[in-house]
Scaffold this active site. Structure first.
Site, PDB file in Angstrom:
ATOM      1  N   LYS A 137       9.884 -59.719  29.367  1.00  0.00           N
ATOM      2  CA  LYS A 137       9.615 -61.071  29.520  1.00  0.00           C
ATOM      3  C   LYS A 137       8.324 -61.208  30.138  1.00  0.00           C
ATOM      4  O   LYS A 137       7.790 -60.413  30.818  1.00  0.00           O
ATOM      5  CB  LYS A 137      10.676 -61.866  30.277  1.00  0.00           C
ATOM      6  CG  LYS A 137      11.950 -61.907  29.584  1.00  0.00           C
ATOM      7  CD  LYS A 137      13.018 -62.486  30.331  1.00  0.00           C
ATOM      8  CE  LYS A 137      14.376 -62.658  29.748  1.00  0.00           C
ATOM      9  NZ  LYS A 137      14.364 -63.420  28.487  1.00  0.00           N
ATOM     10  N   ASP A 139      21.108 -64.617  35.207  1.00  0.00           N
ATOM     11  CA  ASP A 139      21.586 -64.156  33.672  1.00  0.00           C
ATOM     12  C   ASP A 139      23.079 -63.685  33.545  1.00  0.00           C
ATOM     13  O   ASP A 139      23.811 -63.162  32.647  1.00  0.00           O
ATOM     14  CB  ASP A 139      20.684 -63.013  32.908  1.00  0.00           C
ATOM     15  CG  ASP A 139      20.697 -63.287  31.479  1.00  0.00           C
ATOM     16  OD1 ASP A 139      20.964 -64.285  30.962  1.00  0.00           O
ATOM     17  OD2 ASP A 139      20.266 -62.213  30.953  1.00  0.00           O
ATOM     18  N   ASP A 142      15.132 -57.544  24.565  1.00  0.00           N
ATOM     19  CA  ASP A 142      15.455 -58.769  25.260  1.00  0.00           C
ATOM     20  C   ASP A 142      16.707 -59.637  24.682  1.00  0.00           C
ATOM     21  O   ASP A 142      17.301 -60.356  25.379  1.00  0.00           O
ATOM     22  CB  ASP A 142      14.404 -59.724  25.313  1.00  0.00           C
ATOM     23  CG  ASP A 142      14.262 -60.648  26.469  1.00  0.00           C
ATOM     24  OD1 ASP A 142      15.226 -60.444  27.446  1.00  0.00           O
ATOM     25  OD2 ASP A 142      13.646 -61.812  26.401  1.00  0.00           O
ATOM     26  N   GLU A 174      19.602 -58.574  24.885  1.00  0.00           N
ATOM     27  CA  GLU A 174      20.501 -57.759  25.513  1.00  0.00           C
ATOM     28  C   GLU A 174      21.909 -58.177  25.630  1.00  0.00           C
ATOM     29  O   GLU A 174      22.838 -57.775  25.531  1.00  0.00           O
ATOM     30  CB  GLU A 174      20.174 -57.202  26.790  1.00  0.00           C
ATOM     31  CG  GLU A 174      20.395 -57.905  27.906  1.00  0.00           C
ATOM     32  CD  GLU A 174      19.888 -59.484  28.082  1.00  0.00           C
ATOM     33  OE1 GLU A 174      18.677 -59.765  26.988  1.00  0.00           O
ATOM     34  OE2 GLU A 174      20.297 -60.326  28.722  1.00  0.00           O
ATOM     35  N   ARG A 185      23.904 -60.171  23.689  1.00  0.00           N
ATOM     36  CA  ARG A 185      25.063 -59.914  22.681  1.00  0.00           C
ATOM     37  C   ARG A 185      25.147 -58.477  22.654  1.00  0.00           C
ATOM     38  O   ARG A 185      26.526 -58.141  22.342  1.00  0.00           O
ATOM     39  CB  ARG A 185      24.271 -60.511  21.292  1.00  0.00           C
ATOM     40  CG  ARG A 185      22.970 -59.785  21.083  1.00  0.00           C
ATOM     41  CD  ARG A 185      22.046 -60.418  19.888  1.00  0.00           C
ATOM     42  NE  ARG A 185      21.263 -61.490  20.580  1.00  0.00           N
ATOM     43  CZ  ARG A 185      20.433 -62.339  19.922  1.00  0.00           C
ATOM     44  NH1 ARG A 185      20.531 -62.225  18.554  1.00  0.00           N
ATOM     45  NH2 ARG A 185      20.034 -63.528  20.609  1.00  0.00           N
TER      46      ARG A 185
HETATM   47  N1  BES Z   1      18.969 -64.261  29.139  1.00  0.00           N
HETATM   48  C1  BES Z   1      18.246 -64.794  28.052  1.00  0.00           C
HETATM   49  C2  BES Z   1      18.407 -66.017  27.296  1.00  0.00           C
HETATM   50  C3  BES Z   1      17.909 -67.133  28.376  1.00  0.00           C
HETATM   51  C4  BES Z   1      16.429 -67.366  28.455  1.00  0.00           C
HETATM   52  C5  BES Z   1      18.684 -67.599  29.290  1.00  0.00           C
HETATM   53  C6  BES Z   1      16.185 -68.779  29.293  1.00  0.00           C
HETATM   54  C7  BES Z   1      18.140 -68.694  30.261  1.00  0.00           C
HETATM   55  C8  BES Z   1      17.017 -69.165  30.397  1.00  0.00           C
HETATM   56  C9  BES Z   1      18.436 -63.751  26.746  1.00  0.00           C
HETATM   57  O1  BES Z   1      18.900 -62.465  27.317  1.00  0.00           O
HETATM   58  C10 BES Z   1      17.230 -63.411  25.949  1.00  0.00           C
HETATM   59  O2  BES Z   1      16.184 -63.005  26.435  1.00  0.00           O
HETATM   60  N2  BES Z   1      17.227 -64.338  24.640  1.00  0.00           N
HETATM   61  C11 BES Z   1      16.034 -64.078  23.766  1.00  0.00           C
HETATM   62  C12 BES Z   1      16.544 -63.765  22.475  1.00  0.00           C
HETATM   63  C13 BES Z   1      15.483 -63.374  21.447  1.00  0.00           C
HETATM   64  C14 BES Z   1      14.994 -62.072  22.030  1.00  0.00           C
HETATM   65  C15 BES Z   1      16.201 -63.221  20.286  1.00  0.00           C
HETATM   66  C16 BES Z   1      15.492 -65.569  23.794  1.00  0.00           C
HETATM   67  O3  BES Z   1      16.091 -66.351  24.015  1.00  0.00           O
HETATM   68  O4  BES Z   1      14.325 -65.378  23.899  1.00  0.00           O
HETATM   69 ZN    ZN Z   2      19.650 -62.302  28.818  1.00  0.00          ZN
HETATM   70 MN    MN Z   3      17.283 -61.047  27.370  1.00  0.00          MN
END
Ligand code: BES
Ligand code: ZN
Ligand code: MN
Length: 495
Positions: free
Chosen positions: A277, A288, A347, A349, A351
């Site tokens: 990230k 998270d 990222d 992760e 799911r």
């Molecule tokens: N934990 C994040 C989602 C998230 C983002 C929660 C911001 C709270 C605030 C999740 O693991 C993630 O990184 N999701 C990605 C998915 C993508 C790679 C398909 C996302 O939302 O960017």
């Molecule tokens: Zn996450």
């Molecule tokens: Mn993630």
């Protein structure tokens, strides 16, 4: 957290209290309680003098009012009676709570439940008053805050001037239990990831289990590899911190009754892994594990309420880290269900850990229904903002019940669709499915991924990325959606 002593009394004696709280509408629209205490004239005068116009969430603390047998009178503005919304009412009760906190009030006679917003009844208002008042005691006071001086609330007793009946008692008990549950959820999500590790979450569950009589089972890395949780273990292989599967069982119903399963995402820190990230706000990824914290908070509330129903909590907990051992984009893993997954983005992760937890929960507990709770997608924040959680599921009745529980508690959620069109976005040339479906409809494709692991059971998914955390000046965990899930469970008891 210290517990407020709540009481109900339709005919209280004012001299038993040191603070009387009265709701006041604009333009002298007073409610009957004000008349009963003989302060209507005073309220009129304050209105005429422009000292207190009863604007929504305006408060005025008066001391030693001559005609009152009580040293404090707190007026709480409710705005125009015709226009009182739920949101307006809640902001007024929050202001009331704040003003009480900043005063010496210890024994309070609260009559604000008499000013219910349109479409709600006194039970609802009693629930909200007890929840908000008990919640005002919350203070994040982990040792790592250093010099922070913990709150020491002096409020002891709150009596509602309402009939002492079972419905009212239950509303108050549920409001208070939800607030106590939320406090645990907030503590866990606020805690930095160097303290709140999967092991810490497991220890917390064990402690809660000892206090409340829950059965707690922990699975360790070696066992989970052995069992074939290839997807969860793929995420966990990048961290030296031991991952855990934490299972909590509450048995309030008959032994043969199929339990409700709550599955909570427990990523104690999400760096993104090799798909790292960006640095800005990455600190917030300590929350998270908000889904896991929600499950714990709900169990804390169950410990208070002891409803006649069975509930199991299943929490896959790990960090998501980049390292020499970490999974890489393009790697293919085999989930506990047997389905293979091409990990196109490390990222995504959440799911990956949830799919194995969902399979494990079904295999181990044969639940009647499953609800998973996860800070799953940034896309959900873009779609819905911070005010409602996303809800998706394979059973419309179940989704409706969650929507309803959200409305009742004002811890709302909003449904997004599922369907074959979105499912197609998960197609992979190298495995049964990919773990991402592109930018479009990101919350839906994430749920679509989970749907492939919940085909045999009634299932709903709550995306709480936007609701579990507040950014800005009040940065921190919100304790949501504990109130909604507690209400959902209580509704299931009567089925
Ligand atoms: N934990 C994040 C989602 C998230 C983002 C929660 C911001 C709270 C605030 C999740 O693991 C993630 O990184 N999701 C990605 C998915 C993508 C790679 C398909 C996302 O939302 O960017
Ligand atoms: Zn996450
Ligand atoms: Mn993630």
């Amino acid at each position: 957290m210290k517990k407020i002593q709540f009481q109900l009394n339709a005919k209280p004696t004012l001299t038993d209290f040191n603070t009387l709280v009265l709701p006041v509408f604009t333009h002298g629209q007073s409610i009957s309680a004000a008349a009963d205490f003989g302060v209507n004239g005073l309220i009129d005068a304050l209105d005429k003098q422009d000292d207190f116009k009863g604007k929504t969430a305006q408060t005025l603390m008066l001391h030693h009012v001559a005609q009152l047998d009580c040293p404090r009178l707190l007026l709480v503005g409710m705005g125009d009676q015709e226009k009182l919304t739920e949101k307006g009412y809640l902001s007024a009760i929050q202001a009331m709570s704040k003003t009480l906190e900043n005063s010496g009030a210890t024994q309070v006679l609260d009559t604000c439940h008499l000013a219910t917003p349109k479409g709600q009844n006194q039970s609802w208002s009693l629930y909200q008053n007890s929840l908000i008042l008990q919640r005002s005691f919350y203070d994040y006071s982990h040792e790592s805050r250093g010099e922070h001086k913990a709150k020491n609330p002096h409020l002891n007793q709150v009596c509602f001037m309402a009939e002492d009946n079972t419905a009212h008692q239950q509303s108050i008990a549920q409001g208070q239990a939800s607030a106590i549950g939320m406090a645990l959820t907030q503590d866990l999500a606020n805690m930095p990831s160097n303290f709140c590790t999967p092991t810490y979450l497991a220890d917390t569950a064990v402690k809660l289990g000892q206090q409340a009589g829950f059965k707690v089972t922990l699975l360790e890395r070696a066992q989970m590899i052995e069992m074939g949780m290839g997807s969860f273990m793929a995420v966990a292989q990048g961290t030296d911190t031991p991952p855990k599967m934490i299972c909590i069982e509450y048995q309030g119903g008959a032994a043969e009754q199929a339990p409700i399963a709550l599955v909570g995402k427990g990523v104690t820190f999400d760096t993104g892994g090799i798909s790292l990230k960006p640095g800005a706000s990455m600190d917030e990824m300590k929350y998270d594990m908000g889904g896991a914290a929600t499950v714990m908070g709900v169990f804390q509330a169950l410990a208070e309420l002891k409803p006649a129903i069975n509930v199991v909590g299943v929490i896959p907990a790990t960090e998501n880290m980049p390292s020499g051992n970490a999974i890489k984009p393009g790697d293919v893993v085999r989930s506990l269900s047997g389905q293979t997954i091409e990990i196109l983005n490390t990222d995504a992760e959440g799911r990956l850990i949830l799919c194995d937890a969902l399979t494990y929960a079904q295999q181990t507990y044969q639940p009647g229904l499953v609800v998973d709770i996860a800070t799953l997608t940034g896309a959900c924040i873009i779609a819905l903002g911070h005010h409602v959680s996303g809800v998706l599921g394979n059973d419309q009745d179940l989704v409706n019940q969650l929507l309803e529980a959200g409305k009742t508690t004002y811890d709302r959620c909003w449904q997004l669709p599922l369907g074959e069109e979105w499912d197609e976005q998960l197609k992979s040339n190298f495995a049964d499915m990919a773990n991402i479906g592109g930018r479009e409809g990101g919350t839906i494709t994430a749920a679509q991924f989970l749907a492939r692991f919940t085909k045999q059971v009634k299932w709903a998914h709550l995306d709480i990325a936007g609701t579990a955390w507040q950014s800005g000046a009040n940065k921190g965990a919100s304790g949501r959606p504990v109130p909604m899930l507690v209400e959902f469970i209580m509704q299931q008891v009567n089925k």
